[in-house]
Design a protein around this motif. Sequence first.
Motif, mmCIF file in Angstrom:
data_model
loop_
_atom_site.group_PDB
_atom_site.id
_atom_site.type_symbol
_atom_site.label_atom_id
_atom_site.label_comp_id
_atom_site.label_asym_id
_atom_site.label_seq_id
_atom_site.Cartn_x
_atom_site.Cartn_y
_atom_site.Cartn_z
ATOM 1 N N PHE A 179 -12.676 12.213 -0.758
ATOM 2 C CA PHE A 179 -12.686 11.383 0.457
ATOM 3 C C PHE A 179 -11.937 10.090 0.161
ATOM 4 C CE2 PHE A 179 -15.267 8.592 3.450
ATOM 5 C CZ PHE A 179 -14.585 9.013 4.582
ATOM 6 N N ALA A 180 -10.618 10.117 0.389
ATOM 7 C CA ALA A 180 -9.763 8.992 0.006
ATOM 8 C C ALA A 180 -10.136 7.699 0.725
ATOM 9 C CB ALA A 180 -8.293 9.340 0.279
ATOM 10 N N LEU A 181 -10.634 7.809 1.953
ATOM 11 C CA LEU A 181 -10.943 6.608 2.735
ATOM 12 C C LEU A 181 -12.164 5.853 2.211
ATOM 13 C CD1 LEU A 181 -10.180 7.937 6.332
ATOM 14 C CD2 LEU A 181 -8.835 6.337 4.964
ATOM 15 N N ILE A 182 -12.830 6.392 1.196
ATOM 16 C CA ILE A 182 -13.958 5.674 0.598
ATOM 17 C C ILE A 182 -13.498 4.352 -0.008
ATOM 18 C CG2 ILE A 182 -13.885 6.596 -1.756
ATOM 19 C CD1 ILE A 182 -17.015 6.256 0.484
ATOM 20 N N LYS A 183 -12.197 4.243 -0.281
ATOM 21 C CA LYS A 183 -11.656 3.001 -0.857
ATOM 22 C C LYS A 183 -11.872 1.805 0.054
ATOM 23 C CE LYS A 183 -6.984 3.790 0.975
ATOM 24 N NZ LYS A 183 -7.065 2.782 2.047
ATOM 25 N N ALA A 191 -21.386 -0.454 -5.648
ATOM 26 C CA ALA A 191 -21.883 0.904 -5.902
ATOM 27 C C ALA A 191 -21.681 1.316 -7.350
ATOM 28 C CB ALA A 191 -21.200 1.886 -4.954
ATOM 29 N N ALA A 192 -22.471 0.724 -8.245
ATOM 30 C CA ALA A 192 -22.302 0.939 -9.679
ATOM 31 C C ALA A 192 -23.120 2.117 -10.209
ATOM 32 C CB ALA A 192 -22.689 -0.329 -10.438
ATOM 33 N N LEU A 193 -23.934 2.744 -9.354
ATOM 34 C CA LEU A 193 -24.852 3.787 -9.822
ATOM 35 C C LEU A 193 -24.589 5.118 -9.120
ATOM 36 C CD1 LEU A 193 -28.130 1.647 -9.864
ATOM 37 C CD2 LEU A 193 -26.647 2.201 -11.806
ATOM 38 N N LEU A 194 -23.335 5.467 -8.970
ATOM 39 C CA LEU A 194 -22.985 6.677 -8.226
ATOM 40 C C LEU A 194 -23.403 7.946 -8.968
ATOM 41 C CD1 LEU A 194 -19.505 5.625 -6.812
ATOM 42 C CD2 LEU A 194 -21.556 6.143 -5.469
ATOM 43 N N LEU A 251 -16.086 15.915 -6.742
ATOM 44 C CA LEU A 251 -14.783 15.559 -6.178
ATOM 45 C C LEU A 251 -14.824 14.193 -5.501
ATOM 46 C CD1 LEU A 251 -13.785 19.015 -4.627
ATOM 47 C CD2 LEU A 251 -12.835 17.955 -6.691
ATOM 48 N N PHE A 252 -15.838 13.989 -4.632
ATOM 49 C CA PHE A 252 -15.853 12.694 -3.946
ATOM 50 C C PHE A 252 -16.476 11.586 -4.789
ATOM 51 C CE2 PHE A 252 -19.688 14.721 -1.862
ATOM 52 C CZ PHE A 252 -20.661 13.800 -2.226
ATOM 53 N N ILE A 253 -17.294 11.956 -5.780
ATOM 54 C CA ILE A 253 -17.825 10.933 -6.691
ATOM 55 C C ILE A 253 -16.698 10.353 -7.546
ATOM 56 C CG2 ILE A 253 -19.289 10.568 -8.719
ATOM 57 C CD1 ILE A 253 -20.809 10.628 -6.087
ATOM 58 N N LYS A 254 -15.857 11.211 -8.069
ATOM 59 C CA LYS A 254 -14.726 10.727 -8.879
ATOM 60 C C LYS A 254 -13.781 9.878 -8.035
ATOM 61 C CE LYS A 254 -11.146 12.083 -12.163
ATOM 62 N NZ LYS A 254 -10.230 11.032 -11.696
ATOM 63 N N GLN A 257 -15.453 6.524 -7.623
ATOM 64 C CA GLN A 257 -15.442 5.756 -8.879
ATOM 65 C C GLN A 257 -14.055 5.207 -9.189
ATOM 66 O OE1 GLN A 257 -17.121 8.853 -11.350
ATOM 67 N NE2 GLN A 257 -19.078 7.778 -11.515
ATOM 68 N N ASP A 258 -13.030 6.017 -8.991
ATOM 69 C CA ASP A 258 -11.655 5.557 -9.232
ATOM 70 C C ASP A 258 -11.292 4.423 -8.271
ATOM 71 O OD1 ASP A 258 -11.455 7.461 -11.193
ATOM 72 O OD2 ASP A 258 -10.216 8.842 -10.029
ATOM 73 N N ALA A 259 -11.680 4.567 -7.010
ATOM 74 C CA ALA A 259 -11.387 3.524 -6.022
ATOM 75 C C ALA A 259 -12.142 2.241 -6.367
ATOM 76 C CB ALA A 259 -11.762 4.011 -4.620
#
Length: 264
Positions: A179-183, A191-194, A251-254, A257-259
């Motif tokens: 989910f790219a729009l999570i950025k 959100a440090a505890l995903l 997939l969406f957790i990574k 986290q990257d964003a």
Amino acid sequence: MVQIPNLRTVNVTRYITALREGGSLPAIAEADDNFNYVLKFKGAGHGTKALISELIGGEIARLLGLPVPELVYANLDEAFGRTEADEEIQDLLQSSQGLNLALHYLSGAINFDPVVTTVPAKLASQIVWLDAYITNVDRTFRNTNMLIWHKELWLIDHGASFYFHHSFSNPEQQAKTPFALIKDHVLLPQAALLEETNAEYKALLTEDKIKAVIALIPDEWLQWEGIEMTPEQIREVYVTFLVTRLANTELFIKQAQDARQALI
């Protein structure tokens, strides 16, 4: 045994005022239980698909223990709209006769301001997880869709979720996308505890619970022009999407986290 979620049905007795936010023109209305509600109309914008998103998103949030105002089915009588002076609103009311959706109106609530209020890491991670899971594009700095009521944070307006259903093709493939729009999520920096949230929520949200939520969608919201499927077949598509996405949360957790790393 899964506890079946249950929505009350109310009859709208008085149209109070339009909430001129966005293009859907929700309204504050009074119902026959003497409570006020924020009424979402099936005759607006994206029609019943927005109500379905609101219903599924809100009830999944509730299953996960997140604070969401009570959702109810709201019957709108044909008499509504006849005395409304605004022609746009009159047309909206007339095209929304029958079953709509409403949220309990949180009187005195104020819009969440991320500059004023810092959300704890656990709650921020839970909300980010929810929105990535249901593909909610609308919890940004520009429009947080959260309220502060009695010093607590409440989630509102999930009508922009599940955007896959506007094309309604290949739900399994759609479910396996990040989910790219999570950025753009307003709470992503906190959100440090995903990872922890992901483990907790995957254990909590079962296929039976998902099916129980999807079963809440009324048949009359599933009469879609150009779709040759029964209401039960359409419900099964939503179940497939949500169950498949739950099995592929990495997939969406990574992506989230990257964003988040790019932000901090």
